[in-house]
Design an enzyme around this catalytic site. Structure first.
Site, short mmCIF file in Angstrom:
data_model
loop_
_atom_site.label_atom_id
_atom_site.label_comp_id
_atom_site.label_asym_id
_atom_site.label_seq_id
_atom_site.Cartn_x
_atom_site.Cartn_y
_atom_site.Cartn_z
N LEU A 73 0.89 -1.16 0.00
CA LEU A 73 0.00 0.00 0.00
C LEU A 73 0.93 1.20 0.00
O LEU A 73 1.90 1.23 0.75
CB LEU A 73 -0.88 0.03 1.26
CG LEU A 73 -1.99 -1.02 1.37
CD1 LEU A 73 -2.69 -0.87 2.72
CD2 LEU A 73 -3.00 -0.88 0.24
N ASP A 74 0.63 2.22 -0.81
CA ASP A 74 1.57 3.34 -0.86
C ASP A 74 1.55 4.16 0.43
O ASP A 74 0.70 3.98 1.30
CB ASP A 74 1.38 4.20 -2.13
CG ASP A 74 0.03 4.89 -2.21
OD1 ASP A 74 -0.64 4.73 -3.23
OD2 ASP A 74 -0.33 5.61 -1.25
N TYR A 75 2.52 5.03 0.54
CA TYR A 75 2.81 5.79 1.77
C TYR A 75 1.57 6.46 2.36
O TYR A 75 1.35 6.43 3.57
CB TYR A 75 3.88 6.84 1.44
CG TYR A 75 4.39 7.64 2.61
CD1 TYR A 75 5.26 7.08 3.53
CD2 TYR A 75 4.03 8.98 2.76
CE1 TYR A 75 5.75 7.82 4.60
CE2 TYR A 75 4.52 9.73 3.82
CZ TYR A 75 5.38 9.15 4.74
OH TYR A 75 5.86 9.89 5.78
N ASP A 76 0.75 7.06 1.50
CA ASP A 76 -0.41 7.82 1.97
C ASP A 76 -1.71 7.01 2.01
O ASP A 76 -2.78 7.57 2.23
CB ASP A 76 -0.62 9.06 1.09
CG ASP A 76 0.46 10.10 1.32
OD1 ASP A 76 0.84 10.31 2.49
OD2 ASP A 76 0.94 10.69 0.35
N THR A 77 -1.62 5.70 1.78
CA THR A 77 -2.82 4.85 1.80
C THR A 77 -2.83 4.00 3.06
O THR A 77 -1.80 3.44 3.46
CB THR A 77 -2.86 3.94 0.55
OG1 THR A 77 -2.86 4.76 -0.62
CG2 THR A 77 -4.09 3.06 0.55
#
Length: 246
Positions: A104-108
């Site tokens: 999951l990306d950094y902001d998710t």
């Protein structure tokens, strides 16, 4: 491990490679069992057997499976060159060397699975198919029905055709000019939801993965984790195996 397992499965479970690559290594004579080269596919091995791949002995570790409620601002990796917090920092009490299944990306935020079972991870991340993953996205702007329908048809981004299996409009705020969408994916390309919505002209403001196969975040707070139950592990295996066969 059961009393005996196929050699390629045991190699894949160690996390060093996929089962297909393990089969190739066996055929190439790069695998030894109890100091003897094994090239026969389907060879069975026991927990007590000494297995070497390319001269390196496999370490036998108890297979573990965890679900983490990943918060925003954490990297889905084992390390980060910028010194940012990574997901394994949140599971510091787990003694096994685990790794995330996908990312999951950094902001998710949302569900992230971690394990040391390479075969389980490879099954869930099968390149052509995958287990359904449900995201909730808050987007800037209010797309119309025709634009939303494009999500299922596919949206071109770079060389990728990004698709959703389905979507549901959860709420619309005309005053703030925002919409909250539930989006179901089967594939999981890099920044899939964010890129798909950006191409349509509706950037994602906030994103959470709230369901992965049969798993939900029920009972967990951001940063919390728990082991998967044997039933959940079996369900996920069966679901992924069924999809791959289709």
């Amino acid at each position: 491990m059961a009393n005996s397992e196929r050699l390629q499965k045991v190699i894949a479970q160690s996390g060093i490679t996929s089962r297909r690559k393990a089969e190739q290594l066996i055929l190439e004579g790069k695998v030894k069992v109890n100091d003897r080269v094994v090239t026969e596919m389907g060879t069975k091995v026991n927990r007590d057997d000494k297995i070497e791949v390319n001269g390196v002995q496999l370490e036998k570790e108890l297979l573990v499976y965890y679900m983490l409620y990943k918060p925003r601002g954490v990297i889905s990796s084992l390390s980060d060159e910028k010194g940012r917090k990574v997901v394994t920092d949140l599971l510091g009490e787990v003694p096994e060397r685990i790794f995330p299944v996908g990312r999951l990306d950094y902001d998710t935020s949302g569900i992230l699975l971690l394990t040391n079972d390479g075969e389980f991870a490879n099954l869930l991340m099968h390149p052509k198919y995958g287990v359904d993953k449900v995201y909730v996205a808050k987007i800037k702007g209010i797309p119309n029905k025709i634009e939303l329908a494009q999500l299922k048809k596919g949206v071109k981004s770079d060389k990728d055709n990004l698709k959703a299996v389905g979507y549901t409009v959860l709420s619309v705020d005309k005053q703030k000019n925002t919409m909250i969408l539930e989006i179901t994916l089967r594939e999981g390309k890099n920044r899939h939801v964010r890129r798909m919505m950006e191409q349509l002209g509706y950037p994602v403001m906030k994103l959470m993965r709230e369901k992965y196969g049969t798993l939900t975040l029920q009972g967990l707070q951001p940063g919390n984790y728990r082991p998967l139950t044997p039933h959940e592990i079996k369900q996920m295996r069966n679901m992924a195996a069924t999809i791959v066969k289709e």
